[in-house]
Motif scaffolding. Structure first.
Motif, PDB file in Angstrom:
ATOM      1  N   ARG A   1       0.820  -1.220   0.000  1.00  0.00           N
ATOM      2  CA  ARG A   1       0.000   0.000   0.000  1.00  0.00           C
ATOM      3  C   ARG A   1       0.850   1.265   0.000  1.00  0.00           C
ATOM      4  NH1 ARG A   1      -4.585   2.485   2.687  1.00  0.00           N
ATOM      5  NH2 ARG A   1      -4.911   4.198   1.231  1.00  0.00           N
ATOM      6  N   VAL A   2       1.901   1.301   0.820  1.00  0.00           N
ATOM      7  CA  VAL A   2       2.670   2.549   0.929  1.00  0.00           C
ATOM      8  C   VAL A   2       3.724   2.691  -0.171  1.00  0.00           C
ATOM      9  CG1 VAL A   2       2.294   2.725   3.438  1.00  0.00           C
ATOM     10  CG2 VAL A   2       4.437   1.748   2.588  1.00  0.00           C
ATOM     11  N   LEU A   3       3.941   1.633  -0.942  1.00  0.00           N
ATOM     12  CA  LEU A   3       5.007   1.718  -1.952  1.00  0.00           C
ATOM     13  C   LEU A   3       4.533   1.645  -3.396  1.00  0.00           C
ATOM     14  CD1 LEU A   3       7.696  -0.454  -0.128  1.00  0.00           C
ATOM     15  CD2 LEU A   3       7.897   1.987  -0.664  1.00  0.00           C
ATOM     16  N   VAL A   4       3.420   0.982  -3.639  1.00  0.00           N
ATOM     17  CA  VAL A   4       3.097   0.595  -5.018  1.00  0.00           C
ATOM     18  C   VAL A   4       1.918   1.373  -5.602  1.00  0.00           C
ATOM     19  CG1 VAL A   4       2.285  -1.347  -6.431  1.00  0.00           C
ATOM     20  CG2 VAL A   4       4.078  -1.706  -4.728  1.00  0.00           C
ATOM     21  N   ASN A   5       2.130   1.969  -6.747  1.00  0.00           N
ATOM     22  CA  ASN A   5       1.044   2.497  -7.559  1.00  0.00           C
ATOM     23  C   ASN A   5       0.664   1.450  -8.600  1.00  0.00           C
ATOM     24  OD1 ASN A   5       1.018   5.149  -6.397  1.00  0.00           O
ATOM     25  ND2 ASN A   5       2.880   5.596  -7.555  1.00  0.00           N
TER      26      ASN A   5
ATOM     27  N   LYS B   1       9.532  -1.350  -7.606  1.00  0.00           N
ATOM     28  CA  LYS B   1       9.377  -0.764  -6.281  1.00  0.00           C
ATOM     29  C   LYS B   1      10.049  -1.609  -5.212  1.00  0.00           C
ATOM     30  CE  LYS B   1       7.493   3.292  -6.565  1.00  0.00           C
ATOM     31  NZ  LYS B   1       6.192   3.699  -6.071  1.00  0.00           N
TER      32      LYS B   1
ATOM     33  N   ASP C   1      18.481   0.602  -7.072  1.00  0.00           N
ATOM     34  CA  ASP C   1      17.729   1.450  -6.135  1.00  0.00           C
ATOM     35  C   ASP C   1      16.268   1.025  -5.926  1.00  0.00           C
ATOM     36  OD1 ASP C   1      17.416   3.436  -4.260  1.00  0.00           O
ATOM     37  OD2 ASP C   1      17.003   5.017  -5.724  1.00  0.00           O
TER      38      ASP C   1
ATOM     39  N   ARG D   1      17.611  -0.726   3.629  1.00  0.00           N
ATOM     40  CA  ARG D   1      16.988  -1.021   2.338  1.00  0.00           C
ATOM     41  C   ARG D   1      16.025  -2.204   2.424  1.00  0.00           C
ATOM     42  NH1 ARG D   1      17.963   0.812  -2.653  1.00  0.00           N
ATOM     43  NH2 ARG D   1      19.811   1.951  -2.022  1.00  0.00           N
TER      44      ARG D   1
ATOM     45  N   HIS E   1      13.687   0.874   8.419  1.00  0.00           N
ATOM     46  CA  HIS E   1      14.174   2.229   8.664  1.00  0.00           C
ATOM     47  C   HIS E   1      13.018   3.060   9.217  1.00  0.00           C
ATOM     48  CE1 HIS E   1      15.496   6.303   7.848  1.00  0.00           C
ATOM     49  NE2 HIS E   1      16.720   5.852   7.652  1.00  0.00           N
TER      50      HIS E   1
ATOM     51  N   MET F   1      22.616   3.852   1.786  1.00  0.00           N
ATOM     52  CA  MET F   1      21.383   4.227   1.083  1.00  0.00           C
ATOM     53  C   MET F   1      20.868   5.559   1.599  1.00  0.00           C
ATOM     54  SD  MET F   1      17.724   2.430   1.610  1.00  0.00           S
ATOM     55  CE  MET F   1      16.287   2.849   0.633  1.00  0.00           C
TER      56      MET F   1
ATOM     57  N   ILE G   1      17.807   7.201   2.334  1.00  0.00           N
ATOM     58  CA  ILE G   1      16.446   6.739   2.516  1.00  0.00           C
ATOM     59  C   ILE G   1      15.454   7.670   1.820  1.00  0.00           C
ATOM     60  CG2 ILE G   1      15.980   7.937   4.708  1.00  0.00           C
ATOM     61  CD1 ILE G   1      15.142   4.295   3.943  1.00  0.00           C
ATOM     62  N   TYR G   2      15.863   8.901   1.622  1.00  0.00           N
ATOM     63  CA  TYR G   2      14.932   9.872   1.041  1.00  0.00           C
ATOM     64  C   TYR G   2      14.729   9.647  -0.441  1.00  0.00           C
ATOM     65  CZ  TYR G   2      15.409  11.558   5.665  1.00  0.00           C
ATOM     66  OH  TYR G   2      15.396  11.603   7.025  1.00  0.00           O
ATOM     67  N   SER G   3      15.473   8.670  -0.995  1.00  0.00           N
ATOM     68  CA  SER G   3      15.231   8.329  -2.393  1.00  0.00           C
ATOM     69  C   SER G   3      14.050   7.367  -2.537  1.00  0.00           C
ATOM     70  CB  SER G   3      16.491   7.700  -3.002  1.00  0.00           C
ATOM     71  OG  SER G   3      16.675   6.395  -2.498  1.00  0.00           O
ATOM     72  N   VAL G   4      13.517   6.855  -1.417  1.00  0.00           N
ATOM     73  CA  VAL G   4      12.386   5.924  -1.502  1.00  0.00           C
ATOM     74  C   VAL G   4      11.174   6.648  -2.091  1.00  0.00           C
ATOM     75  CG1 VAL G   4      10.778   4.482  -0.194  1.00  0.00           C
ATOM     76  CG2 VAL G   4      13.174   4.577   0.484  1.00  0.00           C
ATOM     77  N   LYS G   5      10.614   6.041  -3.131  1.00  0.00           N
ATOM     78  CA  LYS G   5       9.425   6.640  -3.738  1.00  0.00           C
ATOM     79  C   LYS G   5       8.193   5.935  -3.203  1.00  0.00           C
ATOM     80  CE  LYS G   5      12.233   7.209  -7.677  1.00  0.00           C
ATOM     81  NZ  LYS G   5      13.152   6.266  -6.982  1.00  0.00           N
ATOM     82  N   PHE G   6       7.457   6.620  -2.349  1.00  0.00           N
ATOM     83  CA  PHE G   6       6.247   6.017  -1.801  1.00  0.00           C
ATOM     84  C   PHE G   6       5.111   6.097  -2.820  1.00  0.00           C
ATOM     85  CE2 PHE G   6       8.725   7.145   2.003  1.00  0.00           C
ATOM     86  CZ  PHE G   6       8.723   5.916   2.636  1.00  0.00           C
ATOM     87  N   SER G   7       4.053   5.375  -2.559  1.00  0.00           N
ATOM     88  CA  SER G   7       2.915   5.384  -3.475  1.00  0.00           C
ATOM     89  C   SER G   7       2.201   6.733  -3.410  1.00  0.00           C
ATOM     90  CB  SER G   7       1.946   4.256  -3.121  1.00  0.00           C
ATOM     91  OG  SER G   7       1.354   4.513  -1.858  1.00  0.00           O
ATOM     92  N   GLU G   8       1.393   7.009  -4.429  1.00  0.00           N
ATOM     93  CA  GLU G   8       0.667   8.285  -4.458  1.00  0.00           C
ATOM     94  C   GLU G   8      -0.277   8.425  -3.266  1.00  0.00           C
ATOM     95  OE1 GLU G   8      -1.075   9.655  -8.197  1.00  0.00           O
ATOM     96  OE2 GLU G   8       0.354   8.346  -9.229  1.00  0.00           O
ATOM     97  N   ASP G   9      -0.860   7.312  -2.825  1.00  0.00           N
ATOM     98  CA  ASP G   9      -1.751   7.365  -1.660  1.00  0.00           C
ATOM     99  C   ASP G   9      -1.068   8.028  -0.463  1.00  0.00           C
ATOM    100  OD1 ASP G   9      -3.797   6.137  -2.986  1.00  0.00           O
ATOM    101  OD2 ASP G   9      -3.714   4.237  -1.893  1.00  0.00           O
ATOM    102  N   VAL G  10       0.223   7.729  -0.282  1.00  0.00           N
ATOM    103  CA  VAL G  10       0.939   8.213   0.908  1.00  0.00           C
ATOM    104  C   VAL G  10       0.888   9.739   0.997  1.00  0.00           C
ATOM    105  CG1 VAL G  10       3.215   8.359   2.016  1.00  0.00           C
ATOM    106  CG2 VAL G  10       2.410   6.178   1.103  1.00  0.00           C
TER     107      VAL G  10
END
Lengths: 396, 396
Positions: free
Chosen positions: A107-111, A168, A200, A229, A252, B1, B3-12
């Protein structure tokens, strides 16, 4: 009202019914020889110790044990998990089952359309969750040759990039995988972590069976190789009891924070009383003592299953030799269809899970997953004889 | 790493932190006068009866009470709920808290941009969930004049249609609403159901406080007015204990089926042992006996709070007169900012929830929600005196 006028969300179009759970709707597990499901043996639940611990929790915590609690989990359980696995407590989120851990990571990572890499085959409940968010799942087969294994991943990643898509995360069960029962070597874990760094993406390491090892030595978790990671998911279902629906996520703190906020709106907090019981059971050492008994029991069942397969299975059938966990994976001759064979088996009184359901690419028609934790040795014996007889007839 | 490079989903990007839960992170509820939160009083948890019931469940069900179970909930609890509320058992899904009920309804019905209608103000946890799916929330204020109330809805629905958007459902808490404490009349319920029919949307009726009535007579549920169009959500949190995290959804079987499949990948099944305890408590009549005691206790606290407000609050402060539930809503003079005032109050040792958070349209700055279930009468008395003193200083 014509109910068929209800317009469900787009996600619903990708919902996928668990064939395992559908089996449970059709038959009473105790009325057949069930190698389906991933149920622990009920005899591993220490009823009298649980009863005493529950009473202690009521004495110790009173009303607090039945009140709302922190979304992250009660401090006592977070601390017990942190200390058991040697991580700082701020990296521990208690989840309402590790299935929830998988779901909330997705949910928090995937579109929709984002890529999730996983093994081929992989855990059905994870595939269900990934599909429900309309992820693009790419399953990559294992290869004993490390370079070929890496190349398999590199090729898929190159393909994903060429399509303009984003990986992702990689979802893996490195220890005694569901469904194959096989584990990744340390070199394979390191290779996958280095791939994740290179390209990444994150890794979701699902680890419900890790502590059920019957031979060999523990291999480092992927989380320990790169704790920033890798998101590590653990579960009390196989080391204590699944009826509590409790697991944990280690990650993290910045990732955990998104999981935490998501969980607020999902269900506010994990079950409180159950968390206190698990915390007491863990910190008193009772969980470990009970776990040793479960390991001895399951080792015996695994050994029995391996020897029965050797004795009864017809030629052309192969199987994995898991060093731990709850499952073993059977490969039948090319052309065999274990989905089609399923009704024959069930009518005769024996259940398995067709391997095809675990393969995101739709392959694996000639495979099946066998669970060895649930039934008694006597019933495993009778069940395998029956299954082998049915397979002999079907193959010849 | 990094961590701020993590791309969360749009919902987030639409996740919204509960200000109530953030308060709990800042302060220990027992160290201040807390009118925040929606906690039942811990003295309503019948500890000795629960202890005995838990032991009975272990005797009666053995290992089954700690095993995996059906996604729909254990049959005993589904049947107990079905019989209590007079609905067929196939219309009952047990949820891991009614917050999960809200979340899963949104998940199966709402695409980003779809419209959810609700009252203005409305329940914060529902707004959190709706936002997390990027729903377009339209809050509509109550109006004592039925025609004006209807017109308020008709205007918004016309506007939504003009924008080319779809109303997916109306979310309402008809009984002793959170946060206002007010209830909808039967005529208002009928009007809303007829609007839903006319414009073909569903209604999600959230009903956690319904059985906590301190005066007047029960009013029919919206579900009973149209059981195919209304999804009814119930909860054990306020009539038994929130620490079990158990609720239920009643709905047309075709809708329930989507919720069921969704729940498979969310968390497989609700906590099993807790469900058996709730089922025993419900079918033995203990739940009802205990509920009568809770009602007597809370009625006393509500009456006390009303008389204290009358006695101590400065001029220009108004409040609702709830006939049940756990909350009462305070309106302060125009221009008062209860979010800004919050630090002053907390520093002095008294907590409430700023009303603005409950208003999807961002209004309600001069309102606050007061809970009267959690604290003892003595602490309610001291807390209100303190709050009234602080408010008198702030207003004058």
């Amino acid at each position: 009202m014509n109910i068929y006028s209800v317009k469900f969300s787009e996600d619903v179009g990708s919902f996928f019914r668990s064939p395992v759970r559908e089996i449970f709707k059709r038959v009473d597990l105790n009325s057949i020889y069930s190698f389906a499901g991933g149920y622990p043996s009920a005899e591993t639940f220490p009823l009298e110790d649980i009863r005493a611990t529950m009473s202690e929790v009521i004495d110790k915590y009173g009303g607090k044990a039945f009140q709302y609690g922190a979304t992250q989990g009660v401090p006592e359980l977070r601390e017990a998990v942190a200390s058991r696995y040697g991580v700082p407590v701020e990296r521990v989120q208690i989840t309402s089952s590790s299935q929830q851990g998988i779901d909330v990571c997705t949910r928090v990572l995937v579109n929709p359309g984002d890529v999730i890499l996983t093994s081929n085959p992989s855990y059905l409940g994870a595939l269900q969750s990934f599909r429900s968010y309309r992820a693009d799942i790419r399953g990559i087969a294992h290869n004993d040759d490390l370079d070929a294994f890496r190349d398999g991943y590199e090729n898929v990643i190159a393909q994903v990039k060429a399509e303009g898509k984003t990986v992702k995360f990689l979802y893996m069960i490195p220890d005694f995988q569901n469904p194959s029962g096989e584990s990744l070597t340390l070199e394979e874990r390191k290779m996958l972590v280095s791939l994740a760094r290179k390209h990444d993406f994150l890794i979701v390491e699902d680890s419900p069976y890790r502590e059920l090892r019957y031979e060999g030595s523990h291999i480092q978790t992927m989380y320990s190789l790169d704790p920033d990671r890798v998101i590590h998911l653990g579960s009390f279902s196989k080391i204590f009891a699944p009826g509590f629906r409790l697991g944990w996520a280690l990650a993290h703190p910045d990732i955990l924070d998104k999981i935490y906020v998501c969980k607020q709106s999902l269900d506010l907090c994990p079950p409180i009383f159950d968390q206190y019981v698990a915390a007491e059971f863990l910190s008193s050492g009772q969980l470990d003592a009970n776990l040793q008994k479960s390991i001895a029991l399951y080792k015996g069942k695994r050994d029995l299953l391996l020897s029965l397969l050797e004795e009864h299975m017809p030629d052309g059938v192969r199987w994995t030799h898991p060093e731990g966990g709850l499952f073993l994976f059977l490969t039948l001759p090319e052309g065999f269809d274990s989905v089609r064979f399923y009704d024959t088996a069930l009518d005769a009184g024996v259940a398995y899970v067709a391997g095809e359901f675990f393969h995101p690419d739709g392959s694996g028609k000639n495979t099946m997953r066998l669970n060895f934790s649930f039934m008694s040795p006597e019933r495993i014996r009778e069940g395998i004889k029956l299954l082998a007889e049915l397979l002999s007839n079907a193959i010849c």
